[in-house]
Design a protein around this motif. Structure first.
Motif, PDB file in Angstrom:
ATOM      1  N   VAL A 261       0.872  -1.171   0.000  1.00 42.96           N
ATOM      2  CA  VAL A 261       0.000   0.000   0.000  1.00 42.96           C
ATOM      3  C   VAL A 261       0.909   1.221   0.000  1.00 42.96           C
ATOM      4  O   VAL A 261       1.870   1.295   0.784  1.00 42.96           O
ATOM      5  N   ALA A 262       0.629   2.157  -0.875  1.00 46.29           N
ATOM      6  CA  ALA A 262       1.446   3.371  -0.962  1.00 46.29           C
ATOM      7  C   ALA A 262       0.544   4.597  -0.883  1.00 46.29           C
ATOM      8  O   ALA A 262      -0.607   4.553  -1.304  1.00 46.29           O
ATOM      9  N   LYS A 263       1.100   5.675  -0.355  1.00 41.95           N
ATOM     10  CA  LYS A 263       0.352   6.914  -0.211  1.00 41.95           C
ATOM     11  C   LYS A 263       0.776   7.866  -1.331  1.00 41.95           C
ATOM     12  O   LYS A 263       1.961   8.082  -1.562  1.00 41.95           O
ATOM     13  N   HIS A 264      -0.201   8.429  -2.024  1.00 38.44           N
ATOM     14  CA  HIS A 264       0.061   9.393  -3.089  1.00 38.44           C
ATOM     15  C   HIS A 264      -0.785  10.631  -2.846  1.00 38.44           C
ATOM     16  O   HIS A 264      -1.939  10.521  -2.451  1.00 38.44           O
ATOM     17  N   VAL A 265      -0.212  11.791  -3.125  1.00 35.99           N
ATOM     18  CA  VAL A 265      -0.922  13.054  -2.954  1.00 35.99           C
ATOM     19  C   VAL A 265      -1.144  13.682  -4.316  1.00 35.99           C
ATOM     20  O   VAL A 265      -0.206  13.789  -5.127  1.00 35.99           O
ATOM     21  N   TYR A 266      -2.365  14.105  -4.544  1.00 39.80           N
ATOM     22  CA  TYR A 266      -2.725  14.719  -5.819  1.00 39.80           C
ATOM     23  C   TYR A 266      -3.265  16.126  -5.591  1.00 39.80           C
ATOM     24  O   TYR A 266      -3.868  16.409  -4.539  1.00 39.80           O
ATOM     25  N   TRP A 267      -3.053  16.987  -6.597  1.00 41.97           N
ATOM     26  CA  TRP A 267      -3.530  18.367  -6.555  1.00 41.97           C
ATOM     27  C   TRP A 267      -4.397  18.649  -7.774  1.00 41.97           C
ATOM     28  O   TRP A 267      -4.154  18.127  -8.866  1.00 41.97           O
ATOM     29  N   GLY A 268      -5.393  19.492  -7.579  1.00 47.42           N
ATOM     30  CA  GLY A 268      -6.161  20.010  -8.693  1.00 47.42           C
ATOM     31  C   GLY A 268      -5.423  21.140  -9.375  1.00 47.42           C
ATOM     32  O   GLY A 268      -4.363  21.578  -8.926  1.00 47.42           O
ATOM     33  N   GLN A 269      -6.025  21.642 -10.448  1.00 51.31           N
ATOM     34  CA  GLN A 269      -5.375  22.676 -11.249  1.00 51.31           C
ATOM     35  C   GLN A 269      -5.574  24.070 -10.671  1.00 51.31           C
ATOM     36  O   GLN A 269      -4.894  25.010 -11.073  1.00 51.31           O
ATOM     37  N   GLY A 270      -6.476  24.200  -9.735  1.00 52.22           N
ATOM     38  CA  GLY A 270      -6.736  25.490  -9.101  1.00 52.22           C
ATOM     39  C   GLY A 270      -7.915  26.204  -9.736  1.00 52.22           C
ATOM     40  O   GLY A 270      -8.142  26.112 -10.942  1.00 52.22           O
ATOM     41  N   THR A 271      -8.653  26.913  -8.908  1.00 46.32           N
ATOM     42  CA  THR A 271      -9.767  27.721  -9.385  1.00 46.32           C
ATOM     43  C   THR A 271      -9.698  29.085  -8.717  1.00 46.32           C
ATOM     44  O   THR A 271      -9.465  29.186  -7.513  1.00 46.32           O
TER      45      THR A 271
END
Length: 128
Positions: free
Chosen positions: A112-122
């Protein structure tokens, strides 16, 4: 996996906006994911990005930066993989680009691995 934000815009001081962020897509073949903590961050011109609010999975308590307590409400619909930020009593100090953030637990065979994702911004702009 993508984080898609919507709901930003221009509003007068004292007004309201509601931001949405949906997690879509899939991880690598042979893996599955579960969304853990989600959050909203913002970055105003010339300033560092700061955490606005976070909400854990599983119904735990949300956290807020002091300046938005009582005005902003973060929530999530796990069935839709979507998070919201209801922003009321907006002021000029809330003008910023708002970013969605999600921590995913990605599991495969034996790990199991932890990944962090970001949106493009608004962009949220509050006129005084």
């Amino acid at each position: 996996v993508q984080l898609v934000e919507s709901g930003g815009g221009l509003v007068q001081a004292g007004g309201s906006l509601r931001l949405s962020c949906t997690v879509s897509g899939s991880t690598a073949p042979g893996t599955t994911f579960r969304i853990n903590t989600m959050g909203w961050y913002r970055q105003a011109p010339g300033k560092q990005r700061e955490m606005v609010a976070t909400v854990p999975s599983g119904g735990g308590s949300a956290t807020y930066i002091d300046s938005v307590k009582g005005r902003f409400t973060i929530s999530r619909d796990n069935a839709k993989n979507t998070m919201y930020l209801q922003m009321n009593s907006l002021g000029a100090e809330d003008t910023a680009v708002y970013y969605c953030n999600a921590e995913l637990l990605v599991g495969g065979e034996g790990y199991v691995a932890k990944h962090v994702y970001w949106g493009q911004g608004t962009q949220v702009t509050v006129s005084s």
